[in-house]
Design a protein around this motif. Sequence first.
Motif, PDB file in Angstrom:
ATOM      1  N   TYR A  44      41.073  54.080  28.642  1.00  0.00           N
ATOM      2  CA  TYR A  44      41.634  53.301  29.746  1.00  0.00           C
ATOM      3  C   TYR A  44      40.545  52.945  30.761  1.00  0.00           C
ATOM      4  N   THR A  45      39.732  53.923  31.135  1.00  0.00           N
ATOM      5  CA  THR A  45      38.687  53.685  32.132  1.00  0.00           C
ATOM      6  C   THR A  45      37.720  52.612  31.646  1.00  0.00           C
ATOM      7  N   PHE A  46      37.322  52.701  30.387  1.00  0.00           N
ATOM      8  CA  PHE A  46      36.412  51.703  29.829  1.00  0.00           C
ATOM      9  C   PHE A  46      37.043  50.310  29.859  1.00  0.00           C
ATOM     10  N   LEU A  47      38.276  50.194  29.352  1.00  0.00           N
ATOM     11  CA  LEU A  47      38.928  48.884  29.280  1.00  0.00           C
ATOM     12  C   LEU A  47      39.236  48.307  30.659  1.00  0.00           C
ATOM     13  N   SER A  48      39.716  49.153  31.572  1.00  0.00           N
ATOM     14  CA  SER A  48      40.047  48.640  32.907  1.00  0.00           C
ATOM     15  C   SER A  48      38.783  48.227  33.655  1.00  0.00           C
ATOM     16  N   THR A  49      37.711  48.993  33.514  1.00  0.00           N
ATOM     17  CA  THR A  49      36.448  48.638  34.160  1.00  0.00           C
ATOM     18  C   THR A  49      35.914  47.329  33.587  1.00  0.00           C
ATOM     19  N   LEU A  50      35.999  47.189  32.285  1.00  0.00           N
ATOM     20  CA  LEU A  50      35.593  45.944  31.637  1.00  0.00           C
ATOM     21  C   LEU A  50      36.415  44.772  32.170  1.00  0.00           C
ATOM     22  N   GLY A  51      37.728  44.979  32.320  1.00  0.00           N
ATOM     23  CA  GLY A  51      38.597  43.936  32.864  1.00  0.00           C
ATOM     24  C   GLY A  51      38.220  43.561  34.285  1.00  0.00           C
ATOM     25  N   LEU A  52      37.912  44.560  35.113  1.00  0.00           N
ATOM     26  CA  LEU A  52      37.510  44.294  36.499  1.00  0.00           C
ATOM     27  C   LEU A  52      36.180  43.546  36.550  1.00  0.00           C
ATOM     28  N   PHE A  53      35.231  43.947  35.683  1.00  0.00           N
ATOM     29  CA  PHE A  53      33.952  43.230  35.610  1.00  0.00           C
ATOM     30  C   PHE A  53      34.172  41.777  35.194  1.00  0.00           C
ATOM     31  N   PHE A  54      35.047  41.565  34.221  1.00  0.00           N
ATOM     32  CA  PHE A  54      35.324  40.211  33.744  1.00  0.00           C
ATOM     33  C   PHE A  54      35.894  39.345  34.867  1.00  0.00           C
ATOM     34  N   ILE A  55      36.832  39.904  35.632  1.00  0.00           N
ATOM     35  CA  ILE A  55      37.419  39.172  36.760  1.00  0.00           C
ATOM     36  C   ILE A  55      36.327  38.841  37.782  1.00  0.00           C
ATOM     37  N   GLY A  56      35.447  39.808  38.056  1.00  0.00           N
ATOM     38  CA  GLY A  56      34.345  39.571  38.993  1.00  0.00           C
ATOM     39  C   GLY A  56      33.383  38.514  38.510  1.00  0.00           C
ATOM     40  N   TRP A  57      33.107  38.507  37.215  1.00  0.00           N
ATOM     41  CA  TRP A  57      32.232  37.495  36.630  1.00  0.00           C
ATOM     42  C   TRP A  57      32.886  36.119  36.748  1.00  0.00           C
ATOM     43  N   MET A  58      34.190  36.050  36.450  1.00  0.00           N
ATOM     44  CA  MET A  58      34.916  34.777  36.544  1.00  0.00           C
ATOM     45  C   MET A  58      34.953  34.276  37.995  1.00  0.00           C
ATOM     46  N   ALA A  59      34.984  35.206  38.948  1.00  0.00           N
ATOM     47  CA  ALA A  59      35.019  34.833  40.361  1.00  0.00           C
ATOM     48  C   ALA A  59      33.628  34.484  40.893  1.00  0.00           C
ATOM     49  N   LEU A 100      44.621  43.971  42.353  1.00  0.00           N
ATOM     50  CA  LEU A 100      45.050  43.508  43.677  1.00  0.00           C
ATOM     51  C   LEU A 100      43.957  43.785  44.713  1.00  0.00           C
ATOM     52  N   GLY A 101      43.402  44.993  44.694  1.00  0.00           N
ATOM     53  CA  GLY A 101      42.306  45.317  45.611  1.00  0.00           C
ATOM     54  C   GLY A 101      41.103  44.428  45.396  1.00  0.00           C
ATOM     55  N   GLU A 102      40.787  44.146  44.133  1.00  0.00           N
ATOM     56  CA  GLU A 102      39.650  43.280  43.815  1.00  0.00           C
ATOM     57  C   GLU A 102      39.901  41.851  44.295  1.00  0.00           C
ATOM     58  N   LEU A 103      41.122  41.358  44.127  1.00  0.00           N
ATOM     59  CA  LEU A 103      41.443  40.007  44.591  1.00  0.00           C
ATOM     60  C   LEU A 103      41.354  39.910  46.115  1.00  0.00           C
ATOM     61  N   LEU A 104      41.829  40.936  46.814  1.00  0.00           N
ATOM     62  CA  LEU A 104      41.689  40.955  48.283  1.00  0.00           C
ATOM     63  C   LEU A 104      40.212  40.970  48.674  1.00  0.00           C
ATOM     64  N   PHE A 105      39.431  41.681  47.907  1.00  0.00           N
ATOM     65  CA  PHE A 105      37.986  41.730  48.113  1.00  0.00           C
ATOM     66  C   PHE A 105      37.387  40.327  48.001  1.00  0.00           C
ATOM     67  N   PHE A 106      37.775  39.559  46.960  1.00  0.00           N
ATOM     68  CA  PHE A 106      37.255  38.209  46.790  1.00  0.00           C
ATOM     69  C   PHE A 106      37.715  37.276  47.906  1.00  0.00           C
ATOM     70  N   VAL A 107      38.961  37.433  48.338  1.00  0.00           N
ATOM     71  CA  VAL A 107      39.489  36.608  49.433  1.00  0.00           C
ATOM     72  C   VAL A 107      38.672  36.831  50.702  1.00  0.00           C
ATOM     73  N   SER A 108      38.210  38.073  50.905  1.00  0.00           N
ATOM     74  CA  SER A 108      37.436  38.370  52.121  1.00  0.00           C
ATOM     75  C   SER A 108      36.166  37.522  52.203  1.00  0.00           C
ATOM     76  N   PHE A 109      35.637  37.120  51.061  1.00  0.00           N
ATOM     77  CA  PHE A 109      34.420  36.296  51.062  1.00  0.00           C
ATOM     78  C   PHE A 109      34.709  34.851  51.480  1.00  0.00           C
ATOM     79  N   LEU A 110      35.964  34.489  51.541  1.00  0.00           N
ATOM     80  CA  LEU A 110      36.335  33.153  52.021  1.00  0.00           C
ATOM     81  C   LEU A 110      36.374  33.105  53.554  1.00  0.00           C
ATOM     82  N   LEU A 111      36.415  34.284  54.169  1.00  0.00           N
ATOM     83  CA  LEU A 111      36.424  34.373  55.635  1.00  0.00           C
ATOM     84  C   LEU A 111      34.985  34.331  56.155  1.00  0.00           C
TER      85      LEU A 111
END
Length: 194
Positions: free
Chosen positions: A37-52, A89-100
Motif C-alpha cells: 500500500y505504501t509503495f502504491l500510494s506514494t507512487l500515486g502521489l508522485f504521479f499526481i505531483g508530476w502531472m501538476a 486531498l491534502g496534496e490538492l490543497l497543497f497545489f492550490v496554495s501555489f495559486l495564491l
Amino acid sequence: MRQISEYIVRLFEKRGVICASAEEREVYIYGFDIAIYTFLSTLGLFFIGWMAGRPIETTLLIFLYYINQSFGGGFHASSHLMCFLTMVLGELLFFVSFLLPYSLLACIGISVISLLFMWTHPLVLHPNKSYLKKKAPQLIKRSRQILLLETTLLVAFILLNIPDIIQTGSLALLLSTISRDVPILKHTGIVDFS
C-alpha cells in the motif's frame, strides 16, 4: 492487496524463506499489505505531483509528511482507500496554495505555529500501537530531534531565499500538524469523524 500479500507469504513459505505459526503468518501478511500500500500510494502521489508540474515540491512534501507521521504519529484512516483519498486531498490543497500569492511572512508564521504544536504534541500513538507506550520517552526525543532538524533546514532555505521550497516546507509542516491534531480532537470528543 490482502490477496497479493497472502500470495507473497505463501510463496515465501513454499521456498522456505519463512516458517511461521498462524499468528506470525498474519503479521507477515499485514507487513506486506502495508508495504505494498505504501509503495502504491506514494507512487500515486508522485504521479499526481508530476502531472501538476511540481515533482520536486511533491517529493519534499511526501518526505516531510512521512517523516513526521512515522516519528510522531497522527491520523490513521479506517481503510487504505480512505487513507489515500485523505492524502490526495491534502496534496490538492497543497497545489492550490501555489495559486495564491507567495508570502514569506505567512510561511514563517505557519511553520512556527506548526512546529510549536508538534513540539508540544511530539507523539500521538494509534491505539494499535499502544505497545509502544513503554518506549514513549525515546520516541518523543526522536520526534523532537526530527523537528529541530526540520527547523534548521527551513531556516537554511529561508536564508537561501528559495520560495517554492520554503512554501513546501511550511505546508508540509501544516499538513503534519493537522494529521497529528485530528486524533487529539477525536480523543477529546471535540470532533467526531465517524
